[in-house]
Design a protein around this motif. Structure first.
Motif, PDB file in Angstrom:
ATOM      1  N   GLU A 196       0.819  -1.206   0.000  1.00 27.03           N
ATOM      2  CA  GLU A 196       0.000   0.000   0.000  1.00 27.03           C
ATOM      3  C   GLU A 196       0.856   1.260   0.000  1.00 27.03           C
ATOM      4  O   GLU A 196       1.984   1.275   0.490  1.00 27.03           O
ATOM      5  N   ARG A 267      -6.889  -5.206  -0.028  1.00 25.11           N
ATOM      6  CA  ARG A 267      -5.969  -6.198   0.532  1.00 25.11           C
ATOM      7  C   ARG A 267      -6.667  -7.540   0.700  1.00 25.11           C
ATOM      8  O   ARG A 267      -6.055  -8.599   0.497  1.00 25.11           O
ATOM      9  N   LEU A 309     -10.208   0.720   1.251  1.00 27.80           N
ATOM     10  CA  LEU A 309      -9.507   0.934  -0.011  1.00 27.80           C
ATOM     11  C   LEU A 309     -10.473   0.890  -1.167  1.00 27.80           C
ATOM     12  O   LEU A 309     -11.452   0.139  -1.153  1.00 27.80           O
TER      13      LEU A 309
END
Length: 315
Positions: A196, A267, A309
């Motif tokens: 990230e 993720r 995200l």
């Protein structure tokens, strides 16, 4: 499990285990004890010499520290009597894009096998950095230690990204623990935080399946697989003693196609894709079927807010 029913045994009869390769009672005999002692002493002497060499390599510029670390781990495997079969291609350190190798975890033997097969540094829990002797070897192998405490997450992620930016590859065990080798535990998505943030480092994730598939020169099955595994509250010394008495050991390392984290919306999606690839490869190896690297799974471009995200295509 007894081979002969109790009522049919003769007085004084000694029962043998179903798999004679696992007969380690009373040290497995004089020959096995001698073999274990010889291997242990050889490994100790070689490690003491290697510590000096690697300490010098670390302060020198260039790739000497990477090449010697790989030579050290590979030599330990040979000294233990473990052959390594590598199927697929692992990316070299210093490539156009760094790589994080994500592998299943059976025990301490994985470090020797992967260290001797890949050009990479390990990510290990902070406790390893406090173990006698092992911590010294790990530091000379340029291991990155992580505490898994929430307050240290950012700093540890930055350290790992710094290693990647410097051209190092990393080896990650996303299960977070070891097991008996009969399955691959779910991967923890938090371990993939290294991919990230920032555009300066864009690592690839390469799934790796590791299975110990031969014992006594014959295929290893469920009954013999614990000989290789180190998990739970097992004692390291006694496990090493039992393992080094054996002959005909082999590990197979299956290197699958790398994944680009940018192809996954979170993720969690990335972690699931990597886990599926590693688990499928390990299952194939455990069944002694032909070892063929898996291609990268189809990208998942569905918008999601998992883990906070959003995929760039939908931002």
């Amino acid at each position: 499990m007894n081979v002969i029913p109790r009522r049919l045994r003769e007085p004084g009869m000694t029962l043998r285990p179903l798999d004679p390769r696992l007969d380690t009672a009373e040290g497995g005999g004089l020959l096995r004890r001698v073999r274990a002692v010889r291997r242990g002493l050889t490994i100790l002497l070689f490690t003491l010499a290697a510590i000096v060499v690697q300490a010098v390599c670390i302060v020198l510029p260039g790739r000497a520290k990477v090449a010697f670390a790989r030579f050290y781990w590979a030599t330990l495997c040979r000294l233990i009597g473990l052959r390594i079969r590598v199927v697929g291609e692992g990316r070299r350190a210093g490539g156009a894009r760094p790589v994080v190798f994500a592998a299943n975890h059976t025990g301490w033997l994985d470090v020797l096998v992967l260290g001797g097969s890949l050009e990479a540094c390990f990510i290990a829990k902070a406790e390893v950095g406090r173990w006698p002797v092992v911590s010294t070897v790990a530091r000379l192998g340029r291991t990155v230690f992580v505490s898994r405490r929430a307050r240290d997450t950012g700093r540890e992620r930055d350290e790992m990204r710094g290693r990647l930016a410097a051209g190092d590859n990393l080896v990650l065990f996303p299960e977070g623990t070891s097991n008996d080798g009969s399955r691959v535990l779910p991967f923890r998505s938090a371990f993939f935080s290294v991919v990230e943030g920032g555009d300066d480092v864009r690592p690839l994730i390469q799934p790796v399946s590791v299975v110990y598939d031969q014992l006594g020169y014959l295929p290893a099955g469920r009954s013999s697989r614990p000989m290789f595994a180190w998990y739970g509250d097992m004692d390291l010394g006694s496990h090493f003693w039992r393992l080094t008495q054996q002959r005909g050991l082999r590990a197979t390392v299956l290197l699958h196609a790398p994944l680009d984290p940018a192809d996954y919306p979170s993720r969690k999606a990335l972690s699931q894709a990597v886990w599926q690839t590693v688990a499928d490869g390990a299952s194939t190896l455990r069944q002694n079927r032909p070892a063929v690297p898996r291609p990268a799974p189809a990208p998942t471009l569905k918008p999601t807010l998992e883990d906070g995200l959003v995929h760039p295509a939908f931002a």
